[in-house]
Design an enzyme around this catalytic site. Structure first.
Site, mmCIF file in Angstrom:
data_model
loop_
_atom_site.group_PDB
_atom_site.id
_atom_site.type_symbol
_atom_site.label_atom_id
_atom_site.label_comp_id
_atom_site.label_asym_id
_atom_site.label_seq_id
_atom_site.Cartn_x
_atom_site.Cartn_y
_atom_site.Cartn_z
ATOM 1 N N GLY A 49 -99.588 25.698 59.164
ATOM 2 C CA GLY A 49 -100.545 24.847 58.389
ATOM 3 C C GLY A 49 -100.119 23.527 58.160
ATOM 4 C CD GLN A 54 -98.205 20.242 53.616
ATOM 5 O OE1 GLN A 54 -99.087 20.397 54.354
ATOM 6 N NE2 GLN A 54 -97.222 20.708 53.277
ATOM 7 C CB CYS A 103 -95.200 24.864 50.833
ATOM 8 S SG CYS A 103 -96.063 23.432 51.058
ATOM 9 C CG LEU A 104 -93.863 22.817 56.792
ATOM 10 C CD1 LEU A 104 -94.851 22.180 57.748
ATOM 11 C CD2 LEU A 104 -92.646 23.514 57.411
ATOM 12 C CG HIS A 145 -100.743 27.422 51.027
ATOM 13 N ND1 HIS A 145 -99.590 27.604 50.385
ATOM 14 C CD2 HIS A 145 -100.275 26.158 51.719
ATOM 15 C CE1 HIS A 145 -98.647 26.903 50.619
ATOM 16 N NE2 HIS A 145 -99.130 25.809 51.628
ATOM 17 C CD GLU A 146 -102.134 24.449 55.241
ATOM 18 O OE1 GLU A 146 -101.498 23.225 54.837
ATOM 19 O OE2 GLU A 146 -101.472 25.498 55.297
ATOM 20 C CG HIS A 149 -101.166 21.326 50.794
ATOM 21 N ND1 HIS A 149 -100.049 20.894 49.895
ATOM 22 C CD2 HIS A 149 -100.714 22.329 51.519
ATOM 23 C CE1 HIS A 149 -99.172 21.613 50.101
ATOM 24 N NE2 HIS A 149 -99.280 22.567 51.030
HETATM 25 NI NI NI Z 1 -98.266 23.699 52.180
#
Ligand code: NI
Length: 185
Positions: A49, A54, A103-104, A145-146, A149
């Site tokens: 995701g 991000q 998470c990235l 989670h997504e 953001h």
């Molecule tokens: Ni994330």
């Protein structure tokens, strides 16, 4: 299309509430390009995701793509690559379950987060139409989670036991439940 740099925790854009996309923007060239870049970026970085903040774009757009497969949490369904514009999430059942999230934007870390496990999502799709999905289990966690953001929140904000934040190497050595999903959300 291009792979963009994923910004990391500490970059202020990750802490700003993102703005909704206006109807006239959906399907426009800049948003189509952003979406194409986000897909390239997700595939290059290898997550499941990615939210627009991000890649330093403060708009309410996220993509999710889940390969699926068996885990100790059950068979996680496949979610083909889907774009979620201006999503709203509603908790159907407040009962929570915890998963180790990554998470990235926090590379190399894993943290244990408990979230409601039954949610409903309403969103605008790429074509500008309204859609909704009901999600349970790990998928409910992925979506929360997504979409966090888009509100300037990171999973570390939701860790209730700070001893359950770990580097990935130590997580895999000491903490990982067998066959748990190990993916960046
Ligand atoms: Ni994330």
């Amino acid at each position: 299309m291009a792979v963009r740099k994923v910004v990391r925790m500490g970059h202020p854009v990750l802490r700003q509430p993102a703005r909704p996309l206006e109807p006239h923007e959906i399907g426009s060239e800049p948003v189509r390009r952003l979406l194409a870049d986000m897909i390239d970026t997700l595939h290059d970085y290898g997550g499941i995701g990615l939210a627009a903040p991000q890649v330093a774009e403060s708009v309410r757009l996220a993509i999710i793509e889940i390969p699926g497969g068996p885990t100790r949490y059950g068979d996680i369904p496949v979610m083909p690559l889907t774009a979620f514009i201006n999503p709203a999430i509603e908790v159907v059942d407040h009962a929570t379950q915890g998963y180790w999230e990554g998470c990235l934007s926090l590379p190399g870390l894993r943290g244990f987060v408990e979230r409601p496990q039954h949610v409903k999502v309403r969103y605008t799709n790429e074509a500008g139409g309204s859609d909704e999905l009901e999600l349970e289990g790990f998928l409910a966690t992925v979506f929360q989670h997504e979409f966090d953001h888009l509100d300037g929140k990171l999973y570390v904000d939701r860790i209730t036991d700070s001893t359950l934040l770990s580097f990935e190497e130590e997580y895999l050595r000491y903490l990982a439940p067998r066959e748990a999903p190990n993916a960046d959300l």
